[in-house]
Structures are given as structure tokens and as C-alpha cells.
Motif scaffolding. Structure first.
Motif, PDB file in Angstrom:
ATOM      1  N   THR A 106     -46.739 -33.020   7.463  1.00 10.75           N
ATOM      2  CA  THR A 106     -45.746 -33.788   8.213  1.00 10.75           C
ATOM      3  C   THR A 106     -44.442 -33.885   7.442  1.00 10.75           C
ATOM      4  OG1 THR A 106     -47.526 -35.038   9.252  1.00 10.75           O
ATOM      5  CG2 THR A 106     -45.329 -35.980   9.408  1.00 10.75           C
ATOM      6  N   TRP A 113     -43.768 -32.571  16.564  1.00  9.58           N
ATOM      7  CA  TRP A 113     -44.703 -33.570  17.089  1.00  9.58           C
ATOM      8  C   TRP A 113     -46.130 -33.220  16.728  1.00  9.58           C
ATOM      9  CZ3 TRP A 113     -48.586 -32.291  20.464  1.00  9.58           C
ATOM     10  CH2 TRP A 113     -48.454 -31.108  21.188  1.00  9.58           C
ATOM     11  N   TRP A 116     -47.198 -34.748  13.442  1.00 11.02           N
ATOM     12  CA  TRP A 116     -47.373 -36.195  13.589  1.00 11.02           C
ATOM     13  C   TRP A 116     -48.663 -36.514  14.327  1.00 11.02           C
ATOM     14  CZ3 TRP A 116     -44.962 -40.000  11.129  1.00 11.02           C
ATOM     15  CH2 TRP A 116     -43.770 -39.689  10.481  1.00 11.02           C
ATOM     16  N   ALA A 135     -47.926 -43.321  14.090  1.00 10.60           N
ATOM     17  CA  ALA A 135     -47.768 -41.871  13.965  1.00 10.60           C
ATOM     18  C   ALA A 135     -47.919 -41.198  15.332  1.00 10.60           C
ATOM     19  CB  ALA A 135     -48.778 -41.307  12.970  1.00 10.60           C
ATOM     20  N   ARG A 138     -44.826 -41.741  17.290  1.00  6.79           N
ATOM     21  CA  ARG A 138     -43.781 -40.821  16.802  1.00  6.79           C
ATOM     22  C   ARG A 138     -43.988 -39.431  17.399  1.00  6.79           C
ATOM     23  NH1 ARG A 138     -38.836 -39.812  15.462  1.00  6.79           N
ATOM     24  NH2 ARG A 138     -38.569 -38.406  13.744  1.00  6.79           N
ATOM     25  N   ALA A 139     -45.230 -38.971  17.467  1.00  6.05           N
ATOM     26  CA  ALA A 139     -45.529 -37.668  18.059  1.00  6.05           C
ATOM     27  C   ALA A 139     -45.121 -37.651  19.531  1.00  6.05           C
ATOM     28  CB  ALA A 139     -47.022 -37.347  17.914  1.00  6.05           C
TER      29      ALA A 139
END
Length: 154
Positions: A106, A113, A116, A135, A138-139
Motif C-alpha cells: 500500500t 484501491w 487498500w 482502509a 479508503r479503497a
């Protein structure tokens, strides 16, 4: 599949509960005294918050599942390389090793993505649910903001 059924049943039970509580709130408001109206409004707020939370959680799960399906179609889902105890629990040292690898992936590709998503799974395997959720969010954000018709490099 079992998790989907469990989630659906739990969500349905919560909706029924929210409807029952909401109806009690309406009955309190209909009574018309200042005290019962105040309690009725307070009682209606709780199911509202609960429905909002259920909706947001359902959206999150649907988006995460969509990313998993897309990553699976690309052949990019992480392979389960974790050692397990005789009872089937994930070995903590094994989870830490995989986590370190996912974290470095990462860091090398922070705008992808896919990394993540795999990091979120590693956090989950390491039993760090709050960071796993962040996480995964975030993806989802990275996936949703990529330009249509383009693909990030794996």
C-alpha cells in the motif's frame, strides 16, 4: 452466503424493532401532554438514528462486496496464506507477517484501491476492525473517484 443471510435477518429484525419503537413514539406524541410529546419525540429520534446507521452500514457492505467481486474477476484477491491454530483461529504472528507485506504494498501504491482493499483484509485478519473499516473506506473512495473507463495498474 451464510453471512448475507445472517445480515439480512438481523437487518429485518432491526427494522421491525424500529417500527415498533417508532409507533410507541407516535402514540406518546398523540397523547398531547408536554411530557409525553417530549418523550415521543425522543423515542422517534432513536429509530431514526438506527435506520441511518443501518443504511450506511448496508451501503458500506454492498460497496465492499462490489470491490471484492471486481478484484476477484481480475484475479487480484489475496490468497489466504495465514497459518491457523488447531482450533482454526488465525495465528497472530502469521497475520502480522501478512499485514507487514500488505502495508508495504500500500505504501508503494497509495493511490491504488486494490492495495487498500488487501490492506483492509490484513487489518481484519489481525483483528483490528476499526482500521480495517477505514482502509476499506479508503479503497471504496479511491475506486469511486477513478475516472470512468480507466483502470489503475495492478
Amino acid at each position: 452466503m451464510r453471512a448475507k443471510i445472517t445480515y439480512t435477518i438481523t437487518a429485518a429484525v432491526l427494522v421491525v424493532y424500529f417500527v415498533l419503537v417508532g409507533s410507541r413514539g407516535v402514540l406518546l406524541i398523540e397523547t398531547g401532554t408536554p411530557l409525553t410529546v417530549t418523550f415521543g419525540v425522543a423515542v422517534l429520534i432513536l429509530p431514526g438514528i438506527g435506520l441511518w446507521f443501518l443504511w450506511k452500514n448496508t451501503q458500506f457492505v454492498r460497496r465492499a462486496n462490489a470491490l471484492a467481486a471486481e478484484l476477484d474477476a481480475e484475479g487480484g484477491l489475496p490468497v489466504d496464506e495465514l497459518r491457523r491454530t488447531p482450533s482454526g483461529r488465525i495465528d497472530r504472528d502469521s497475520a502480522d507477517e501478512v499485514f507487514a507485506k500488505r502495508k508495504s504494498e500500500t505504501e508503494a501504491a497509495p493511490d491504488d484501491w486494490r492495495t487498500w482493499f488487501r490492506l483492509a483484509i490484513a487489518y481484519h485478519d489481525a483483528r483490528d476492525t476499526p482500521r480495517a473499516r477505514k482502509a476499506m473506506q479508503r479503497a471504496i473512495t479511491l475506486h469511486d473517484t477513478k475516472a470512468p473507463g480507466t483502470t489503475a495498474e495492478a
